[in-house]
Design a protein around this motif. Structure first.
Motif, PDB file in Angstrom:
ATOM      1  N   GLN A   1      18.417  67.856 -79.910  1.00 59.15           N
ATOM      2  CA  GLN A   1      18.913  68.636 -78.636  1.00 59.15           C
ATOM      3  C   GLN A   1      18.376  68.549 -77.513  1.00 59.15           C
ATOM      4  OE1 GLN A   1      21.757  70.601 -79.342  1.00 59.15           O
ATOM      5  NE2 GLN A   1      21.874  69.375 -81.158  1.00 59.15           N
TER       6      GLN A   1
ATOM      7  N   ARG B   1      27.608  74.205 -84.965  1.00 62.85           N
ATOM      8  CA  ARG B   1      26.753  73.231 -84.251  1.00 62.85           C
ATOM      9  C   ARG B   1      27.114  71.722 -84.020  1.00 62.85           C
ATOM     10  NH1 ARG B   1      21.487  74.647 -86.630  1.00 62.85           N
ATOM     11  NH2 ARG B   1      21.533  77.111 -86.716  1.00 62.85           N
TER      12      ARG B   1
ATOM     13  N   SER C   1      28.149  69.203 -75.542  1.00 60.21           N
ATOM     14  CA  SER C   1      27.758  70.241 -76.539  1.00 60.21           C
ATOM     15  C   SER C   1      28.697  71.261 -76.556  1.00 60.21           C
ATOM     16  CB  SER C   1      26.204  70.488 -76.214  1.00 60.21           C
ATOM     17  OG  SER C   1      26.288  71.296 -75.035  1.00 60.21           O
TER      18      SER C   1
ATOM     19  N   LYS D   1      21.873  77.994 -75.689  1.00 56.03           N
ATOM     20  CA  LYS D   1      22.603  77.771 -76.915  1.00 56.03           C
ATOM     21  C   LYS D   1      23.728  79.089 -76.685  1.00 56.03           C
ATOM     22  CE  LYS D   1      22.962  76.599 -81.545  1.00 56.03           C
ATOM     23  NZ  LYS D   1      22.180  76.375 -82.901  1.00 56.03           N
TER      24      LYS D   1
END
Length: 835
Positions: free
Chosen positions: A113, A173, A181, A204
């Motif tokens: 990530q 995820r 993302s 996130k």
């Protein structure tokens, strides 16, 4: 929840764990790589970017151009890519200088990530040694779909749950980063729930479901909702999971943790089963609704193998092995749930404490072996990379090598060290080195590792051949066979192979006659000298020569040594008798001895020489045979023949003596000579004695008698002529007075004063006459051999003085040295001269 959905959830958890580990380790790797880029970047940074998933061989950048090199210089200067890792993602084309992809790159697998995925490669230029760094940014593509760990999620919600209550939904995820993302969540349309998307501290996004309208289990016991996760790619990709809301009856209080965040530290070497933290939650309900159970939620597969939680006590224990180098901290989510289905979440942050459990790693990047022994001090022998996975003092590494070696370690760039020579190397002193490099970290206790290098030195022709001695002396027995091995010279050369291959030759001096090559030859490989001729000591006794030893190096080196060959004498020459000289017709010389001679009287002397040398030329004289044994003796070393007693009347007039002359060689050689001694006071007496011994002549021997009388008459005439000639010569030498006084005593001088028989020979041979006397019963010869000299034995008044020979040279018309003769007459006090 279907098995397919469970499998997808496990895969998602596994991928999440991998990405998390890569994220934590990649941070350290990138930090080291970023430090390394300072090595050669200066004002200009070599940097490229390439999308992930590119095929093998895809072009990345023109590395030769960016390094300022021509493509041909890549192979000449041995430019290559070095990497500490096992995977080689990039390759360098040595012909074009292009950097290309060597292995398909998955950015998510490599960097997880991390927003900016950078790979640093190290470019090594070996000639001269130079190190560069280049960064390649791996660009993300939208190749991953947002996914949930579980395909079905069941939420149990009490019907008395108040509106506004929030429920945590499972996170999706997406391994991609940036716009690719996860960007948003959405919930299928319903009357009771709404969705709120929030962002965590790390950026996130996660979703919370909010109860908008009270639930009524009697109206609807289960609500099925679809949760959709969407990324920001172009085109956008999404994934879904089903949320099953099961409405429970009357449990309106959820457990509450006593802390919102639990923190702890744990050593990475903690034993399995050790507790690390304990949590506590309370529920205000009573009865069974107040019973709380604990569990770990949202764990990856790897984390689930490391930690376990007691559902009753809330104690978290270690089930696996922690590794600080793999993960420095763990963030765990825990859930407390009552029997009514109400739950609450909290977090546990565990920080792993580093333990010195990793020894330093030494990687030999380049080893320049073999190496020329003429390499100057400061030459780079090896380039090393040292790495310790530990941190802090545990990761600080010091390098060392053995003492008493002509090498040292110098720090280069980053974690690179150079092993360089510190002194001049000499292969003849030591041809190879086993160098052990030891790396030790700063931990307690410290850990160390070692790496052995073998350095081989290449030989250079820097040593000429040398002889153990400055010169050699050797001996060779004369009369050697042709081809005899004389001597072997041997030179040594500490160099190696062809530089130590020695050839031998004999050096010739310019104009040397005859050349040495006619005497000796030498084997060019063994250095053995051979005789090319048979040497004769009597003609050739010593030979000086110079042997050259030359090695096979380029250029060749040589040295010389002097060799003296001495010919050793061999007893190969018999003694040669000079006096009395041996006639060629077989006759024997006659020596005269007066009958009145006493014991010890010197009759004559045998003179012999030997062409040999040393003891081979030591001569000894012996009487081998005599007419009258015991009458004469011979000096062992002088050769003088003397009387051993006085003469008796019974002794024969003619005495024959056989003298043997022997040398001292091994075996000894000898020569013999026969000496005839006439015992009489004068020549006329000899003739009278010989006549008296004769017997009446018979008719057959009358002729012999006439011949004897004729010879005697002729001899007397010649004898008278010699006397007159001597008188005339003496008068010319102004010795008339001495001659007149001498002529008055010719009849009364003792017999011991006489002119030797050699004097008679000289005068008689001037006219080439011989006198032979023969009788019937005894035959003897009085021989006057040819000679150019006349010996005159002069009397001395001193009885112990030796005879003084005076040489009269007839070849010069009998002209004597007047002064010599006069001095001889005066010094000797001559009174008479007898013939």
């Amino acid at each position: 929840m279907s098995s397919k959905e469970k499998s997808r959830e496990r895969s998602s958890r596994k991928a999440t764990g991998i990405r998390q580990r890569i994220w934590n380790s990649s941070g350290r790797v990138l930090f080291c790589l970023l430090l390394g880029t300072l090595w050669e970047t200066g004002d200009g940074q070599i940097r490229y970017s390439v999308p992930e998933e590119k095929e093998k061989g895809s072009f990345v950048g023109d590395l030769a151009k960016d390094l300022g090199l021509e493509p041909r210089e890549l192979s000449e200067r041995r430019v290559r890519i070095v990497s500490r890792g096992k995977a080689q993602y990039f390759s360098l084309n040595s012909e074009s200088g292009h950097l290309s992809i060597n292995e398909k790159i998955d950015r998510e697998e490599l960097c997880g990530q991390i927003t900016q995925c950078l790979l640093t490669i190290e470019i090594l230029v070996e000639s001269p040694v130079k190190l560069f760094a280049a960064e390649i940014e791996i660009l993300d593509i939208n190749d991953n779909i947002p996914s949930f760990q579980e395909q079905d999620t069941v939420l149990e919600i009490s019907e008395v749950t108040a509106p506004g209550t929030r429920f945590f939904l499972p996170d999706a995820r997406d391994p991609d980063v940036g716009r690719n993302s996860l960007q948003s969540y959405s919930l299928s349309n319903n009357q009771h729930f709404s969705l709120e998307v929030k962002t965590k501290a790390g950026g996130k996004k996660y979703a919370e479901m909010i109860l908008e309208k009270p639930l009524d289990r009697e109206v609807k016991a289960v609500h099925t909702l679809t949760l959709t996760a969407t990324d920001g790619g172009d085109p956008a990709r999404s994934g879904t999971t089903l949320i099953h809301v099961k409405v429970l009856d009357a449990n309106d209080n959820a457990p509450i943790f006593d802390r919102t965040l639990y923190q702890g530290k744990v050593r990475e070497d903690i034993p399995r089963g050790s507790p690390v933290v304990r949590v506590k939650a309370m529920d205000k309900d009573e009865g069974s609704n107040s019973l709380v159970t604990y569990s770990l939620v949202k764990l990856s597969d790897k984390d689930s193998d490391l930690f376990v939680m007691d559902p009753q006590t809330g104690e978290i224990k270690i089930e696996g092995n922690l590794d600080f180098e793999a993960m420095e901290s763990y963030e765990l989510e825990i859930q407390a749930k009552d029997n009514g289905g109400l739950s609450t979440l909290s977090k546990v942050l565990l920080e792993v404490v580093d333990v010195n459990d990793n020894a330093p790693e030494i990687t030999v990047t380049s080893l320049f072996s073999p190496l020329s022994e003429e390499s100057p001090p400061g030459t780079v022998i090896a380039l090393l990379n040292v790495h310790d996975r530990d941190s802090g003092d545990n990761g600080k590494v010091t390098l060392s090598i053995q003492e008493n070696l002509p090498f040292r370690l110098t720090k280069s760039l980053g974690n690179y060290y150079s092993l360089v020579s510190e002194d001049v190397l000499d292969r003849e002193v030591k041809c190879c080195y086993n160098i052990t490099i030891r790396a030790q970290d700063g931990g307690l206790p410290p850990l160390s590792s070692s790496q052995s290098l073998e350095l081989i030195l290449l030989d250079e022709n820097d040593n000429p051949p040398f002889f153990p001695q400055k010169s050699y002396v050797t001996y060779l027995m004369e009369n050697n066979p042709v081809g005899t091995s004389i001597f072997a010279v041997k030179a040594a050369d500490p160099d190696w192979k062809e530089n130590a291959q020695i050839t031998y030759s004999v050096s010739e001096r310019p104009g040397q006659e005859p050349p040495l090559s006619s005497y000796v030859s030498i084997n060019s490989e063994t250095g053995v000298l051979y005789a090319l001729r048979s040497f004769d000591y009597e003609q050739f006794r010593e030979l000086q020569l110079q042997v050259t030893a030359r090695d096979g190096g380029t250029p060749a080196l040589s040295s010389n040594v002097s060799v003296t060959l001495l010919v050793v004498d061999k007893n190969d020459n018999a003694p040669e008798i000079l006096y009395p000289s041996l006639p060629t017709d077989g006759s024997t010389g006659v020596e005269l001895a007066p009958r009145s001679a006493e014991r010890g009287f010197l009759v004559t002397k045998v003179v012999a020489v030997d062409a040999d040398s040393g003891q081979n030329a030591w001569l000894s004289y012996r009487l081998l045979k005599a007419t009258e044994p015991g009458l004469f003796s011979v000096g062992l070393h002088t050769g003088e023949i003397r009387t051993a007693r006085g003469f008796l009347d019974k002794d024969a007039l003619k005495q024959s003596l056989v003298i043997v002359v022997k040398d001292n060689g091994e075996p000894p050689l000898s020569a013999t000579v026969t000496v005839t001694v006439a015992v009489a006071d004068s020549i006329p007496e000899i003739l009278a004695d010989l006549g008296s011994l004769s017997t009446p002549v018979n008719p057959e021997s009358s002729l012999t008698l006439y011949l004897v009388v004729a010879v005697v008459a002729v001899s007397c005439l010649f004898l008278a002529f010699i006397i007159v000639l001597l008188a005339l010569r003496l008068r010319r030498w102004r010795a008339a007075r001495l001659l007149e006084s001498s002529s008055g005593y010719l009849g009364g001088v003792p017999a011991s004063h006489f002119v030797g028989i050699d004097g008679v020979r000289a005068f008689l041979q001037t006219y080439s006459h011989e006198v032979s006397l023969t009788t019937d019963s005894r035959k003897s010869q009085l021989l006057f051999p040819k000679s150019s000299h006349t010996s005159v034995i002069l009397d001395s008044p001193c009885p112990e003085s030796k005879e003084v020979p005076v040489i009269l040279d007839a070849s010069k018309n009998n002209e004597l040295d007047e002064s010599l003769f006069q001095n001889t007459l005066v010094d000797s006090s001559l009174r008479n001269l007898h013939l």
